[in-house]
Write a protein that holds these residues in place. Structure first.
Motif, PDB file in Angstrom:
ATOM      1  N   VAL A  48       0.835  -1.257   0.144  1.00  0.00           N
ATOM      2  CA  VAL A  48      -0.040   0.170   0.167  1.00  0.00           C
ATOM      3  C   VAL A  48       0.734   1.182   0.233  1.00  0.00           C
ATOM      4  O   VAL A  48       1.891   1.284   0.894  1.00  0.00           O
ATOM      5  CB  VAL A  48      -0.917   0.002   1.288  1.00  0.00           C
ATOM      6  CG1 VAL A  48      -1.821   1.250   1.556  1.00  0.00           C
ATOM      7  CG2 VAL A  48      -1.690  -1.187   1.063  1.00  0.00           C
ATOM      8  N   ILE A  49       0.751   2.173  -1.041  1.00  0.00           N
ATOM      9  CA  ILE A  49       1.296   3.375  -0.696  1.00  0.00           C
ATOM     10  C   ILE A  49       0.984   4.449  -0.055  1.00  0.00           C
ATOM     11  O   ILE A  49      -0.391   4.661   0.032  1.00  0.00           O
ATOM     12  CB  ILE A  49       1.428   3.865  -2.390  1.00  0.00           C
ATOM     13  CG1 ILE A  49       1.908   3.123  -3.457  1.00  0.00           C
ATOM     14  CG2 ILE A  49       2.028   5.389  -2.514  1.00  0.00           C
ATOM     15  CD1 ILE A  49       1.964   3.297  -4.824  1.00  0.00           C
ATOM     16  N   THR A  50       1.594   4.843   0.726  1.00  0.00           N
ATOM     17  CA  THR A  50       1.162   5.847   1.700  1.00  0.00           C
ATOM     18  C   THR A  50       2.146   7.250   2.069  1.00  0.00           C
ATOM     19  O   THR A  50       3.359   7.092   1.139  1.00  0.00           O
ATOM     20  CB  THR A  50       1.207   5.197   3.169  1.00  0.00           C
ATOM     21  OG1 THR A  50       0.822   5.930   4.333  1.00  0.00           O
ATOM     22  CG2 THR A  50       2.769   4.689   3.680  1.00  0.00           C
ATOM     23  N   HIS A  51       1.750   8.306   2.670  1.00  0.00           N
ATOM     24  CA  HIS A  51       2.265   9.644   2.632  1.00  0.00           C
ATOM     25  C   HIS A  51       2.836   9.912   1.221  1.00  0.00           C
ATOM     26  O   HIS A  51       3.996  10.545   1.291  1.00  0.00           O
ATOM     27  CB  HIS A  51       3.549   9.345   3.616  1.00  0.00           C
ATOM     28  CG  HIS A  51       3.799  10.502   4.534  1.00  0.00           C
ATOM     29  ND1 HIS A  51       4.260  11.725   4.106  1.00  0.00           N
ATOM     30  CD2 HIS A  51       3.976  10.592   5.846  1.00  0.00           C
ATOM     31  CE1 HIS A  51       4.261  12.526   5.112  1.00  0.00           C
ATOM     32  NE2 HIS A  51       4.053  11.786   6.193  1.00  0.00           N
ATOM     33  N   ILE A  52       2.009  10.030   0.424  1.00  0.00           N
ATOM     34  CA  ILE A  52       2.270  10.268  -1.022  1.00  0.00           C
ATOM     35  C   ILE A  52       2.186  12.062  -0.935  1.00  0.00           C
ATOM     36  O   ILE A  52       1.015  12.433  -0.443  1.00  0.00           O
ATOM     37  CB  ILE A  52       1.349   9.770  -2.118  1.00  0.00           C
ATOM     38  CG1 ILE A  52       1.991  10.160  -3.487  1.00  0.00           C
ATOM     39  CG2 ILE A  52       0.050  10.164  -1.960  1.00  0.00           C
ATOM     40  CD1 ILE A  52       1.291   9.179  -4.717  1.00  0.00           C
ATOM     41  N   SER A  53       3.088  12.926  -1.554  1.00  0.00           N
ATOM     42  CA  SER A  53       2.916  14.358  -1.730  1.00  0.00           C
ATOM     43  C   SER A  53       1.892  14.599  -2.616  1.00  0.00           C
ATOM     44  O   SER A  53       1.832  14.128  -3.898  1.00  0.00           O
ATOM     45  CB  SER A  53       4.235  14.951  -1.985  1.00  0.00           C
ATOM     46  OG  SER A  53       4.211  16.245  -2.418  1.00  0.00           O
ATOM     47  N   GLU A  54       0.944  15.530  -2.336  1.00  0.00           N
ATOM     48  CA  GLU A  54       0.010  16.074  -3.316  1.00  0.00           C
ATOM     49  C   GLU A  54       0.585  17.093  -4.332  1.00  0.00           C
ATOM     50  O   GLU A  54       0.160  16.992  -5.328  1.00  0.00           O
ATOM     51  CB  GLU A  54      -1.150  17.004  -2.536  1.00  0.00           C
ATOM     52  CG  GLU A  54      -1.691  16.054  -1.728  1.00  0.00           C
ATOM     53  CD  GLU A  54      -2.800  16.951  -0.832  1.00  0.00           C
ATOM     54  OE1 GLU A  54      -2.767  18.288  -0.763  1.00  0.00           O
ATOM     55  OE2 GLU A  54      -3.758  16.134   0.016  1.00  0.00           O
TER      56      GLU A  54
END
Length: 270
Positions: free
Chosen positions: A210-216
């Motif tokens: 699961v991909i997490t803490h992705i920058s907007e």
């Protein structure tokens, strides 16, 4: 074992881990009101939370910890260094842990993992239940160490930071000082670093990545997914935890593909 997320990103982070006996929250970067509303989406309330684990003292991870745990009398676990940086913590039940020692809450074994990040004594966690199912959470670290590689071996599910794309960060709107911090040795993992880490710990028993803490501002979902998909060919989807909607419950199956999880009602185990 199950996991879910209340949301992940620069505006707030919180992950839930649930077993037959306990529900543990990892970080609480949201206000109490926001937590209550986000928990309700997952059919929980703060009264169901048995403990809050804190990875480090940055606001997007600790904003609501003291207020939530004081109001609902939830114990907090963190490193010594992290807790020294927590403000307004009077009235909170706190238990410090050593980053070199595992500990248990109910039927959940918890292994803190020291990580390189610009905080006082930051860590991440690997969880294991009585059926030997392993869940790794890895965010907020600037580079990959051999200790991290060793700690995250044999996980069945992995929540992994893909914070930024190098080119997007380089050409993005952040001031140069913030670009250096985010992309530095004590900042956040970029897509390439996350892919390289996954390549070191991947195995056929890994069920979820699961991909997490992705920058907007400095990343795109497609770029993050591509960096992991080229490593993990046997996994078809790579969910991305959304800042607002979080992530619904995901089951971690036993090696034989079964799931002996029995949903717990409102009983709180202390």
């Amino acid at each position: 074992m199950q996991f879910a997320s209340l949301g992940s990103g620069s505006k707030g982070n919180s992950t839930l881990v649930r077993t037959d006996q306990v529900v543990v929250m990892v970080d609480c970067g949201f206000s109490v009101k926001d937590v209550e509303q986000r928990l309700a989406r997952l059919s929980l309330s703060p009264a169901n939370i048995d403990a809050v684990l804190v990875t480090h003292e940055h606001g997007d991870h600790i904003k609501g910890v003291a207020a939530l745990c004081r109001r609902y009398d939830i114990p907090v676990f963190s490193s010594f260094g992290t807790w020294q940086s927590v403000r307004n913590a009077s009235g909170v039940r706190h238990t410090p842990f050593n980053l070199m020692q595992s500990f248990s809450i109910g039927d959940l074994m918890i292994e803190p993992v020291a990580v390189p990040h610009d905080a006082r004594e930051p860590c991440q966690f690997v969880f294991q239940d009585n059926d030997q199912r392993r869940l790794g959470i890895l965010t907020d670290c600037g580079h990959v160490t051999e200790h991290m590689i060793s700690s995250y071996q044999n996980c069945h599910s992995l929540l992994l930071e893909c914070n930024h794309d190098l080119e997007m960060l380089k050409n993005g709107p952040y001031p140069m000082s913030l670009k250096r911090r985010v992309g530095g040795l004590y900042g956040h993992l970029n897509n390439e670093q996350a892919g390289e880490f996954l390549n070191r710990v991947a195995h056929n028993g890994l069920q979820h990545v699961v991909i997490t803490h992705i920058s907007e501002q400095n990343n795109e979902h497609e770029l993050a997914v591509h960096s992991l998909a080229r490593v993990m060919t046997h996994i078809s989807t790579f969910p991305v935890i959304d800042q607002e909607s979080g992530l619904d419950w995901h089951n971690i199956l036993l090696p034989d593909g079964s799931n002996n999880y029995e949903e717990r009602q409102t009983t709180v185990f202390r």
